[in-house]
Motif scaffolding. Structure first.
Motif, short mmCIF file in Angstrom:
data_model
loop_
_atom_site.label_atom_id
_atom_site.label_comp_id
_atom_site.label_asym_id
_atom_site.label_seq_id
_atom_site.Cartn_x
_atom_site.Cartn_y
_atom_site.Cartn_z
N HIS A 146 15.42 -0.74 -9.80
CA HIS A 146 14.78 0.37 -10.49
C HIS A 146 13.87 1.18 -9.57
N ILE A 147 14.12 1.07 -8.28
CA ILE A 147 13.34 1.85 -7.30
C ILE A 147 14.22 2.94 -6.74
N SER A 148 13.68 4.16 -6.71
CA SER A 148 14.41 5.31 -6.22
C SER A 148 14.50 5.28 -4.70
N ASP A 149 15.68 5.61 -4.17
CA ASP A 149 15.86 5.65 -2.72
C ASP A 149 15.27 6.91 -2.13
N ALA A 150 15.15 7.98 -2.93
CA ALA A 150 14.67 9.26 -2.42
C ALA A 150 13.16 9.27 -2.29
N GLY B 267 0.80 -1.22 0.00
CA GLY B 267 0.00 0.00 0.00
C GLY B 267 0.83 1.27 0.00
N ASP B 268 2.13 1.16 0.29
CA ASP B 268 3.00 2.33 0.24
C ASP B 268 3.20 2.78 -1.21
N VAL B 269 3.49 4.05 -1.38
CA VAL B 269 3.78 4.59 -2.70
C VAL B 269 5.29 4.67 -2.85
N ILE B 270 5.80 4.19 -3.98
CA ILE B 270 7.24 4.23 -4.25
C ILE B 270 7.49 4.98 -5.54
N ARG B 271 8.71 5.50 -5.69
CA ARG B 271 9.14 6.15 -6.93
C ARG B 271 10.02 5.15 -7.66
N CYS B 272 9.71 4.89 -8.94
CA CYS B 272 10.45 3.88 -9.68
C CYS B 272 10.47 4.20 -11.17
N TRP B 273 11.30 3.48 -11.89
CA TRP B 273 11.37 3.57 -13.34
C TRP B 273 10.81 2.26 -13.89
N THR B 274 9.92 2.33 -14.86
CA THR B 274 9.34 1.11 -15.44
C THR B 274 10.16 0.59 -16.61
N GLY B 275 11.14 1.32 -17.03
CA GLY B 275 12.06 0.91 -18.09
C GLY B 275 13.47 1.27 -17.67
N PRO B 276 14.28 1.72 -18.60
CA PRO B 276 15.64 2.16 -18.24
C PRO B 276 15.59 3.29 -17.21
N ARG B 277 16.61 3.38 -16.39
CA ARG B 277 16.66 4.41 -15.35
C ARG B 277 17.01 5.75 -15.98
N GLU B 278 16.08 6.26 -16.79
CA GLU B 278 16.26 7.54 -17.46
C GLU B 278 15.05 8.41 -17.18
N GLY B 279 15.26 9.70 -17.11
CA GLY B 279 14.15 10.61 -16.88
C GLY B 279 13.67 10.58 -15.44
N ALA B 280 12.51 11.15 -15.23
CA ALA B 280 11.95 11.22 -13.87
C ALA B 280 11.26 9.91 -13.51
N THR C 205 15.61 -12.40 -10.46
CA THR C 205 15.53 -10.96 -10.24
C THR C 205 14.68 -10.66 -9.01
N ALA C 206 15.17 -9.78 -8.15
CA ALA C 206 14.40 -9.33 -6.99
C ALA C 206 13.45 -8.25 -7.46
N VAL C 207 12.13 -8.46 -7.26
CA VAL C 207 11.12 -7.53 -7.76
C VAL C 207 10.08 -7.24 -6.69
N VAL C 208 9.30 -6.20 -6.93
CA VAL C 208 8.12 -5.90 -6.13
C VAL C 208 6.98 -5.67 -7.11
N PHE C 209 5.83 -6.24 -6.80
CA PHE C 209 4.65 -6.08 -7.65
C PHE C 209 3.95 -4.79 -7.29
N VAL C 210 3.58 -4.03 -8.32
CA VAL C 210 2.97 -2.72 -8.13
C VAL C 210 1.68 -2.61 -8.94
N SER C 211 0.83 -1.69 -8.53
CA SER C 211 -0.35 -1.38 -9.33
C SER C 211 -0.15 -0.02 -9.97
N GLY C 212 -0.86 0.23 -11.03
CA GLY C 212 -0.72 1.50 -11.73
C GLY C 212 0.13 1.37 -12.96
#
Length: 112
Positions: free
Chosen positions: A108-112, A62-75, A92-99
């Motif tokens: 591919h998950i942002s630490d910030a 239920g937490d919101v995360i900041r991530c890249w769905t492709g290459p780590r480019e852009g916002a 591969t270590a992954v997390v399932f997300v909605s949206g």
């Protein structure tokens, strides 16, 4: 026994020839024996499981995360976690997300 009959292995990474008794390539360090490859795979699995455990300790479903769905480019984009992090098919270590995106690699998950 002639010189052509000497048992040897060919490294799949750098293509150097190594004696059969050699467990690792002397040039690039690649595992040449099944035992060494299994050892590397077990170490990789343990590292991925540790990454999943660390992620799950700090992020709940239920937490919101900041991530890249492709290459780590852009916002990065915002996604909602819908299941705890896990190892996907052993590689591969992954997390399932909605949206959108289905699952996101933990790399591919942002630490910030």
């Amino acid at each position: 026994m002639s010189r052509r009959d000497i048992p040897c292995k060919i490294c799949p990474e750098c293509f150097m020839i190594a004696p059969n008794a050699t467990a690792r390539c002397r040039t690039c360090g690649t595992a040449l024996t099944p035992r060494e490859r299994q050892k590397e795979a077990a170490e990789a699995q343990a590292a991925m499981q540790a990454a999943c455990d660390a992620f799950n300790a700090t992020h709940a479903v239920g937490d919101v995360i900041r991530c890249w769905t492709g290459p780590r480019e852009g916002a990065p984009v915002l996604r909602v976690i819908k299941a705890p992090a896990e190892i996907l098919r052993g590689h591969t270590a992954v997390v399932f997300v909605s949206g959108g995106g289905g699952c996101i690699a933990l790399s591919h998950i942002s630490d910030a």
